[in-house]
Design a protein around this motif. Structure first.
Motif, PDB file in Angstrom:
ATOM      1  N   SER C  90     -64.221 -93.760  23.322  1.00  0.00           N
ATOM      2  CA  SER C  90     -64.176 -92.354  22.912  1.00  0.00           C
ATOM      3  C   SER C  90     -64.146 -92.230  21.393  1.00  0.00           C
ATOM      4  CB  SER C  90     -62.935 -91.669  23.482  1.00  0.00           C
ATOM      5  OG  SER C  90     -62.912 -91.813  24.868  1.00  0.00           O
ATOM      6  N   ILE C 143     -61.415 -86.286  35.312  1.00  0.00           N
ATOM      7  CA  ILE C 143     -61.509 -85.148  34.396  1.00  0.00           C
ATOM      8  C   ILE C 143     -60.388 -85.180  33.365  1.00  0.00           C
ATOM      9  CG2 ILE C 143     -61.588 -82.636  34.291  1.00  0.00           C
ATOM     10  CD1 ILE C 143     -62.578 -82.720  37.204  1.00  0.00           C
ATOM     11  N   HIS C 144     -59.172 -85.354  33.844  1.00  0.00           N
ATOM     12  CA  HIS C 144     -58.010 -85.301  32.948  1.00  0.00           C
ATOM     13  C   HIS C 144     -58.026 -86.445  31.931  1.00  0.00           C
ATOM     14  CE1 HIS C 144     -53.900 -85.801  31.585  1.00  0.00           C
ATOM     15  NE2 HIS C 144     -53.705 -86.825  32.362  1.00  0.00           N
ATOM     16  N   THR C 146     -60.394 -88.547  30.933  1.00  0.00           N
ATOM     17  CA  THR C 146     -61.505 -88.649  29.985  1.00  0.00           C
ATOM     18  C   THR C 146     -61.405 -87.585  28.893  1.00  0.00           C
ATOM     19  OG1 THR C 146     -62.836 -87.348  31.495  1.00  0.00           O
ATOM     20  CG2 THR C 146     -63.156 -89.715  31.556  1.00  0.00           C
ATOM     21  N   THR C 147     -61.109 -86.346  29.269  1.00  0.00           N
ATOM     22  CA  THR C 147     -61.046 -85.312  28.220  1.00  0.00           C
ATOM     23  C   THR C 147     -59.856 -85.550  27.298  1.00  0.00           C
ATOM     24  OG1 THR C 147     -60.312 -83.942  30.052  1.00  0.00           O
ATOM     25  CG2 THR C 147     -62.305 -83.262  28.963  1.00  0.00           C
ATOM     26  N   LEU C 150     -60.799 -88.246  24.916  1.00  0.00           N
ATOM     27  CA  LEU C 150     -61.783 -87.816  23.929  1.00  0.00           C
ATOM     28  C   LEU C 150     -61.114 -86.987  22.830  1.00  0.00           C
ATOM     29  CD1 LEU C 150     -64.781 -88.029  23.324  1.00  0.00           C
ATOM     30  CD2 LEU C 150     -65.102 -85.834  24.453  1.00  0.00           C
ATOM     31  N   GLY C 151     -60.221 -86.094  23.240  1.00  0.00           N
ATOM     32  CA  GLY C 151     -59.485 -85.310  22.242  1.00  0.00           C
ATOM     33  C   GLY C 151     -58.720 -86.217  21.301  1.00  0.00           C
ATOM     34  N   ILE C 334     -60.317 -79.873  22.738  1.00  0.00           N
ATOM     35  CA  ILE C 334     -60.578 -80.856  23.795  1.00  0.00           C
ATOM     36  C   ILE C 334     -59.260 -81.447  24.270  1.00  0.00           C
ATOM     37  CG2 ILE C 334     -61.783 -82.995  24.361  1.00  0.00           C
ATOM     38  CD1 ILE C 334     -63.726 -82.413  22.119  1.00  0.00           C
ATOM     39  N   LEU C 337     -57.394 -78.952  26.398  1.00  0.00           N
ATOM     40  CA  LEU C 337     -57.985 -78.858  27.731  1.00  0.00           C
ATOM     41  C   LEU C 337     -57.617 -80.083  28.567  1.00  0.00           C
ATOM     42  CD1 LEU C 337     -59.895 -76.984  29.298  1.00  0.00           C
ATOM     43  CD2 LEU C 337     -61.770 -78.439  28.573  1.00  0.00           C
ATOM     44  N   GLY C 338     -57.801 -81.261  27.990  1.00  0.00           N
ATOM     45  CA  GLY C 338     -57.645 -82.493  28.755  1.00  0.00           C
ATOM     46  C   GLY C 338     -56.203 -82.889  28.979  1.00  0.00           C
TER      47      GLY C 338
END
Lengths: 175, 551, 419
Positions: C90, C143-144, C146-147, C150-151, C334, C337-338
């Motif tokens: 990431s 989903i959780h 990876t985001t 990335l953040g 990000i 969200l994650g």
């Protein structure tokens, strides 16, 4: 514009005070989620008695109460029951009652036990440990002394002698 | 104190205005400096800035300060760390918090508990901090968003020369030829880049992405909604969190509701060795926990202790971790299980040892046996039952607990060839107890005539695994998600778009251009440079930088 | 060749490509002053080579990720090894995004070593594919995690740019109190990075030697009835025991340069899971790190910050400041969200509540609060540049504590992500 600004300010500050005050107040005066202790009201229950009647805690409102949890499998429970019986007889006629709640045992042992013991104060049967859980019991026997105003005066864990019971009932009746 | 807030252009500004709301000329202290302008909130006065504040204004001003907001955030952050030192009370179900901390962590643990840090996140000070942050969110936003909206909604195109020259991106050049034509051409270029262009003769205002200015405020609205939704859980009936213990096959009442729930079967699956990597082979690694659950609604005799309640099935679901049962706002989650099998009933026969004949079988429940059984010509009367048999101090049989750990049944056998009052017979269903308590010796003579025994394993009924479910009602959840979604939209608008503005005016053949953005100066300079390049004015984007603070 | 075999080959390829990419970045910067060349051309050419090589590294890394996904049947983000490699990947993605905006090749010189360290750190953990436990068996794992990662990767790029800014602007010749303080802290930051690198090196050196020691640890528990029970547990060490577990006996121990007995015992109050082993590892890392740092100081005869500082000449510090801020500003939504919203949605499905004040949750919130404070401070005068760069550096420390420290020290419901 000045006036409307003032109104907006006051409305918002009052809103904050109410909502925020409620949130903070809730933490300060939170319902004690733990087991009922001194000063709390004992959790309500509705249980079938050995007499075949339904007994609600609310039926005994205004009386000094001793709520005792017992089981046939618990020797100190068994030992203290005749002591309670003598106390029950001694204070008959006063605003006083003893409720002995059995710890969710099977029918037969309880019936046999009661027949042998010759007890005449109300014996109630808990089901699936529900009442026991509400009262947050950790060990047996446990006895709750409830004042006439409906609050708990003392929680006694372990077997009791007549003397110990008597001293507490006297205090209960003074309230 | 008298303060002259009238600009030279004739516009009457509010107290606290930094840049004239109409022409942009710096006012007050800001006019004395040569530095790039402080462009926050376009230099308008915040609502709270006024002469002679009252005490209400003072409270308002306190919460409207970003500095205070940052302090609140930092204090909350530090406070939160305290709660992670030792486990919070809410994270353990069993164990007494009054002793837990001292037993496990010694003196520091005792102090931790005494300070109330074992309930950090429910403490009055932590909630107070959250309330203050919420207040700050409301007041900070209100204090800025309305004046900013007004300022952006009525922008003048021709700004004061000082306003342009003191932007962070500045460009000046002598322009030969028709100034109006130049402005029009540059306007065309900026339009292609997605700017909204307003012209006023030789002055121009190009603007793009204004909506991104609302991002932070939308975010704050979302956060406030989120906090209110969390608070709404204290509305009676909106929130419930309890646990039920479900032995197999028994409908259990869910406390404080009209529902009953039954565990038809609970299964655990483990990974086989083939599915495991080498270093995990031979270990039990769970693959699946599943409760086949049925939800019932009570339709009659619900609170009645003397009668069985009438139940109607309303929903069934195979509950696994990550897939709860949900019915009308009530959720049941897989929480824990107990696989230890328990003896539920046996189906023994009565064997006449002399004739070899056997009678029965009859079903003997461990927890709820019948009072008498008729097997062949004989009657078995159950006189007593012991859940965990033992001989008491007085030599009499007694029970040690209420769990069927070592069950024993005391029968009277009556029938042909037996005394009228019957023969007593103590029966241990478990072979191990029969040996341990020497059943045959206790029963003496009668043991030679009769035996109650279970023929095969088929006649032993074991209860399946017990499952523990977590029952939840949380009516506020949709509002929590709405708050989070709004907040997220605000963040995206605010961070992934920028508000860019370019002002320019040509005075006596001299072009003055100033540009401002709330984020991403790099992109701003690029926009200006590339638009100019289309008009054959080549500038290095970096050279447009006028220095100063970046925001 | 199976997917999983291909996958581990791709991982090794990615690792070496990153290393070469880093090397080329060093040539790009360090070779500026070599004779017979135009410095600008040199940086441009080698910067490009370095970028291409590191992008190939990212491609190999992506190949590792997807083939492992196919081979394992579930997304490889379920244990520490998989998560840390994903975080490294990431960071490369975040670097590529920021690079595409700012075209600053030198950012790679800091983003790449960060990726390399994180990927190498990942390799310390067991690498086998482990089948999912029921709690992780959910679409939200994809989903959780990876985001959130990335953040955090964008925060890492913000950190890299912030550190570059500091190395660029701190006056390493200054004698004023402030200059000295800044020098000391930059030096300390570099020292910490060297300790982390040394930790990885130490692990691999002892693993290469096949070092082993085993102890039997007695734990005395007093249960609720006041009865004492003693449980015995065997503890394996892969590094020579400077500290043996508390209250333990040696079962076996390889000798290490004359060391035949454990030197010290872990104090009793460190009673977490494997506390002895963790303390021992930390002590080894600090010793090795200090040795390595001392060696570097001996070689260069000046503080490391002053060694790197000249290489940063010619980079516009204002650009670095903006890159750092921009990376964090891009990462923040990000991350929200994650690490918070998706986390809450999953927690609501798996654990029946969207928020439970689990230590990992709290630390994610702390990270979020920290960066929101940072973003608000950027609005005020005087918080750009220097201070902002320090905030970016500290922020990344908090991120790493949330990811690793919480698992090592606190644990909780997220313990399956632990060591």
């Amino acid at each position: 514009m000045g006036a409307s600004r003032k109104t907006v300010q006051i409305v918002i500050l009052i809103g904050v005070l109410l909502i925020g005050g409620y949130a903070i107040g809730k933490t300060l005066f939170a319902d004690d989620q733990g087991p009922p202790g001194v000063g709390d009201r004992p959790p309500d229950f509705s249980l079938l008695g050995m007499d075949g009647e339904v007994h609600n805690l609310s039926d005994y409102e205004g009386k000094a109460l001793v709520i005792n949890f017992w089981g046939t499998f618990c020797p100190p429970c068994v030992e203290e029951m005749p002591e309670f019986q003598r106390q029950y007889e001694k204070w008959r006629g006063e605003d006083f009652d003893i409720l002995a709640i059995n710890l969710s045992e099977a029918d037969l042992p309880v019936a046999n036990f009661v027949r042998q013991m010759d007890l005449d104060y109300p014996l109630l049967r808990d089901v699936n440990r529900r009442t026991e859980r509400n009262y947050g019991l950790r060990s047996y026997p446990t006895t709750f002394f409830v004042k006439k105003d409906g609050t708990i005066m003392e929680v006694f864990v372990g077997g009791m002698t007549e003397e110990q019971i008597n001293e507490r009932v006297e205090r209960l009746l003074e309230t | 104190m008298f303060q002259n807030t009238k600009c030279e252009c004739g516009h009457q500004n509010h107290v606290g205005t930094v840049l004239c709301e109409y022409c942009g000329k710096p006012l007050g202290e800001e006019s004395l400096s040569e530095e790039p302008l402080e462009m926050r909130y376009d230099g308008v006065a915040r609502r709270s800035q006024k002469a002679n504040p009252s005490w209400i204004d003072r409270i308002w001003n306190f919460f409207s300060s970003v500095k205070i907001a940052v302090y609140l955030i930092v204090i909350t952050l530090l406070g939160s760390t305290l709660g992670t030192i030792y486990p919070q009370e809410s994270t353990f179900l069993s164990g007494d918090p009054t002793t837990y901390y001292e037993v496990n962590y010694g003196l520091p643990g005792k102090i931790y508990y005494a300070l109330g840090l074992s309930r950090t996140y429910e403490s009055w000070w932590f909630i107070t901090l959250l309330v203050m942050i919420g207040t700050s969110l409301v007041i900070c936003s209100l204090d800025r968003v309305l004046p900013l909206y007004r300022a952006l909604n009525k922008q003048s195109i021709r700004k004061h020369l000082t306003f342009l020259k003191r932007q962070r991106v500045v460009f000046t050049r002598d322009i030969p030829g028709d100034p109006e034509e130049f402005v029009e051409k540059l306007g065309e270029q900026l339009k292609r880049k997605g700017y909204r262009v307003n012209r006023d003769g030789t002055a121009l205002l190009a603007e793009k992405g204004r909506f991104s200015r609302w991002g932070p405020y939308i975010n704050h609205i979302g956060l406030i909604l989120f906090l209110l939704a969390v608070l709404a859980r204290s509305i009676p009936g909106w929130y419930m969190d309890s646990y039920v213990t479900l032995p197999e096959g028994e409908a259990v009442e869910i406390k404080d509701t009209n529902y009953y729930i039954k565990n038809e079967k609970f299964t655990v699956q483990y990974y086989t060795d083939d599915e495991l990597p080498d270093e995990l082979k031979g270990t039990l690694r769970a693959k699946l926990y599943e409760t086949k659950a049925v939800l019932y609604e009570c339709t009659a005799y619900c609170g009645d202790l003397t009668r069985e309640p009438e139940l109607k099935e309303v929903h069934r679901h195979d509950i696994i971790v990550n897939d709860p049962l949900s019915y009308k706002g009530l959720h049941a989650y897989q929480f824990d299980f107990d696989e230890t099998p328990k003896l539920k009933a046996v189906k023994p026969v009565l064997v006449d040892k002399q004739t070899g004949e056997s009678y029965g079988p009859f079903e003997l429940s461990m927890t709820n046996p019948e009072i008498s059984y008729q097997v062949g010509p004989y009657t078995l009367e159950l006189r007593d039952q012991f859940m965990e048999f033992a001989i008491g101090e007085n030599g009499k049989p007694t029970t040690l607990s209420r769990e069927p750990n070592a069950p024993a049944f005391f029968f009277l056998i009556k029938g042909p060839g037996l005394p009228k009052e019957g023969e007593s017979y103590l029966y241990f269903p478990r072979e191990i107890d029969k040996v341990r308590f020497s059943q045959d010796q206790i029963n003496r003579d009668i043991a030679d005539r009769f035996e109650i025994k279970v023929g095969s394993m088929e006649n032993v009924v074991l209860s399946g695994a017990t499952t523990f479910l977590n029952i939840r009602v949380d009516t506020a959840i949709p509002y929590v998600w709405v708050g989070a979604a709004i907040s997220m939209i605000g963040l995206i608008l605010g961070f992934y778009w920028q508000h860019r503005r370019i002002w320019l005016r040509i005075d006596d053949g001299k072009l003055t251009l100033g540009a401002h953005t709330n984020k991403n100066w790099f992109g701003m300079r690029g926009d200006v440079a590339s638009a100019l390049r289309k008009l054959d004015i080549v500038v290095e984007p970096k050279s447009l930088d006028n220095g100063g603070n970046k925001t | 060749m199976s997917f999983l075999e291909f996958s581990s080959d791709a991982f090794i390829a990615a690792f070496f490509l990153y290393c070469f990419g880093f090397l080329f970045y060093m040539i790009a910067i360090g070779g500026k002053k070599w004779s017979n060349r135009d410095p600008e051309q040199h940086v441009k050419r080698w910067g490009r080579v370095a970028y291409i090589v590191s992008t190939l590294g990212l491609v190999a890394h992506l190949a590792f990720f997807f083939t492992r996904w196919i081979g394992a049947g579930h997304i490889p983000t379920s244990n520490m090894y998989e998560f840390m490699t994903f975080l490294g990947m990431s960071i490369m993605i975040a670097f590529t995004v920021i690079y595409s905006i700012y075209r600053s090749p030198l950012l790679g010189m800091f983003a790449l070593p960060l990726t390399i360290i994180i990927v190498a750190y990942a390799s310390v953990f067991p690498q086998e594919v482990q089948p999912l436990i029921p709690a992780l068996n959910s679409i939200w794992l994809k989903i959780h995690v990876t985001t959130a990662a990335l953040g955090e990767a964008f925060f890492a790029v913000g950190f890299a740019a912030g550190l570059m800014y500091l190395l660029r602007v701190v006056d390493f010749k200054g004698k004023t109190k402030e200059a000295r303080r800044a020098q000391r802290w930059v030096e300390f930051t570099l020292y910490v990075i060297i300790v982390v690198i040394s930790f990885i090196i130490t692990v691999f050196v002892f693993r290469g030697m096949g070092y082993e020691a085993e102890f039997k640890q007695m734990q005395v528990n007093i249960d609720s009835r006041g009865q004492e029970t003693t449980t015995e547990e065997n503890v394996q060490y892969t590094m020579p025991p400077i500290f043996k577990p508390y209250n333990s006996e040696t079962i076996s121990m390889d000798s290490f340069i004359g060391m035949k007995q454990p030197l010290l015992e872990t104090p009793y109050w460190m009673d977490g899971v494997n506390a002895g082993r963790k303390l021992n590892t930390v002590v080894w890392s600090i010793i090795a790190g200090s040795l390595l740092y001392g060696l570097l100081r001996l070689v260069f005869r000046k503080p490391l910050g002053a060694v790197i500082h000249p290489a940063m000449e010619g980079i516009d510090p204002e650009d670095l400041d903006e890159i750092s801020y921009r990376a964090i500003a891009i990462g923040f939504p990000i991350f929200t969200l994650g690490a918070l919203i998706f986390a809450m949605i999953w927690a609501n499905i798996a654990w029946s509540r969207f928020w439970g004040w689990d230590p990992k949750e709290v630390w994610a919130l702390i990270t979020w609060l920290y960066y929101s404070a940072y973003l608000h401070l950027r609005l005020s005068r005087g918080w750009q540049g220097h201070r902002s760069a320090w905030l970016a550096v500290i922020g990344f420390v908090i991120v790493m504590f949330t990811l690793i420290g919480v698992n090592l020290i606190i644990a909780g419901l997220h313990s399956y992500a632990g060591v």
